[in-house]
Design a protein around this motif. Structure first.
Motif, PDB file in Angstrom:
ATOM      1  N   ARG A   1      38.336 154.691  33.240  1.00 61.57           N
ATOM      2  CA  ARG A   1      37.640 155.665  33.675  1.00 61.57           C
ATOM      3  C   ARG A   1      36.681 156.118  32.489  1.00 61.57           C
ATOM      4  O   ARG A   1      35.284 156.455  32.564  1.00 61.57           O
TER       5      ARG A   1
ATOM      6  N   GLU B   1      35.033 152.891  44.447  1.00 58.46           N
ATOM      7  CA  GLU B   1      36.475 152.933  44.492  1.00 58.46           C
ATOM      8  C   GLU B   1      37.284 151.712  44.840  1.00 58.46           C
ATOM      9  O   GLU B   1      38.385 151.662  44.622  1.00 58.46           O
TER      10      GLU B   1
ATOM     11  N   ARG C   1      37.048 148.919  43.015  1.00 55.91           N
ATOM     12  CA  ARG C   1      37.405 148.661  41.724  1.00 55.91           C
ATOM     13  C   ARG C   1      38.524 149.569  41.139  1.00 55.91           C
ATOM     14  O   ARG C   1      39.681 149.031  40.628  1.00 55.91           O
ATOM     15  N   VAL C   2      38.321 150.580  41.450  1.00 51.13           N
ATOM     16  CA  VAL C   2      39.720 151.705  41.090  1.00 51.13           C
ATOM     17  C   VAL C   2      40.848 151.448  41.768  1.00 51.13           C
ATOM     18  O   VAL C   2      41.782 151.249  41.111  1.00 51.13           O
ATOM     19  N   ARG C   3      40.840 151.301  43.169  1.00 53.07           N
ATOM     20  CA  ARG C   3      41.918 150.805  43.826  1.00 53.07           C
ATOM     21  C   ARG C   3      42.705 149.390  43.068  1.00 53.07           C
ATOM     22  O   ARG C   3      43.828 149.415  42.898  1.00 53.07           O
TER      23      ARG C   3
ATOM     24  N   ASP D   1      34.585 152.710  36.095  1.00 49.35           N
ATOM     25  CA  ASP D   1      35.132 153.021  37.838  1.00 49.35           C
ATOM     26  C   ASP D   1      33.867 152.992  38.686  1.00 49.35           C
ATOM     27  O   ASP D   1      33.836 154.225  39.364  1.00 49.35           O
TER      28      ASP D   1
ATOM     29  N   GLU E   1      44.410 150.003  40.061  1.00 44.18           N
ATOM     30  CA  GLU E   1      45.677 150.770  40.182  1.00 44.18           C
ATOM     31  C   GLU E   1      46.623 149.749  40.751  1.00 44.18           C
ATOM     32  O   GLU E   1      48.010 149.876  40.248  1.00 44.18           O
TER      33      GLU E   1
ATOM     34  N   MET F   1      44.286 153.084  32.746  1.00 44.08           N
ATOM     35  CA  MET F   1      43.521 153.846  33.823  1.00 44.08           C
ATOM     36  C   MET F   1      42.730 154.957  33.351  1.00 44.08           C
ATOM     37  O   MET F   1      41.434 155.049  33.547  1.00 44.08           O
TER      38      MET F   1
END
Length: 139
Positions: free
Chosen positions: A18, A26, A28-30, A23, A33, A14
């Motif tokens: 970043r 959001e 894609r970030v989620r 990223d 994760e 992660m």
């Protein structure tokens, strides 16, 4: 059996994600994760060193981001653009450096290839390149 470094690999991926500016949204970030690619890599390489596990985890994540990029960005519906992007990745493998016109996905690919090529033989690099080219040709 699972490599005990999965949780650490997830956290570091992660950070890498970043740092590579992957990223962009959001969603894609989620997804990253929730993906927990460290766990996937840990199951497939239970005896890998922490360094190798991290590299494999980052590669797994890159391929998922590549897929998202093609789907979300619409490039997957444009064979010419897809081929152009994949050709750029292959120039990276053959020694090209990223430049200011490259997207974060290409810069992250360069980072992964640089880390990978430093630890494998020329024969392994050639085999990987052949398989990667076949993957890209499949679209």
């Amino acid at each position: 059996m699972q490599n005990p470094g999965a949780v650490v690999a997830d956290a570091r991926t992660m950070e890498w994600f970043r740092h590579q500016r992957l990223d962009e949204n959001e969603g894609r970030v989620r997804r990253m994760e929730l993906l927990r690619s460290g766990g996937l890599a840990a199951y497939t390489t239970p005896h890998a060193s922490p360094h190798t596990l991290q590299l494999i985890t980052d590669w797994c994540s890159w391929f998922f981001v590549h897929d998202d990029y093609c789907d979300e960005g619409g490039i997957g519906r444009n064979p010419y653009e897809m081929k152009r992007m994949h050709a750029r990745f292959l120039t990276i493998i053959h020694g090209a450096a990223p430049d200011e016109s490259d997207i974060p996905l290409t810069i992250a690919f360069h980072n992964l290839w640089h880390r990978t090529s430093a630890m494998v033989s020329a024969a392994w690099q050639q085999q990987f390149t052949t398989h990667l080219d076949a993957f890209f040709q499949a679209g």
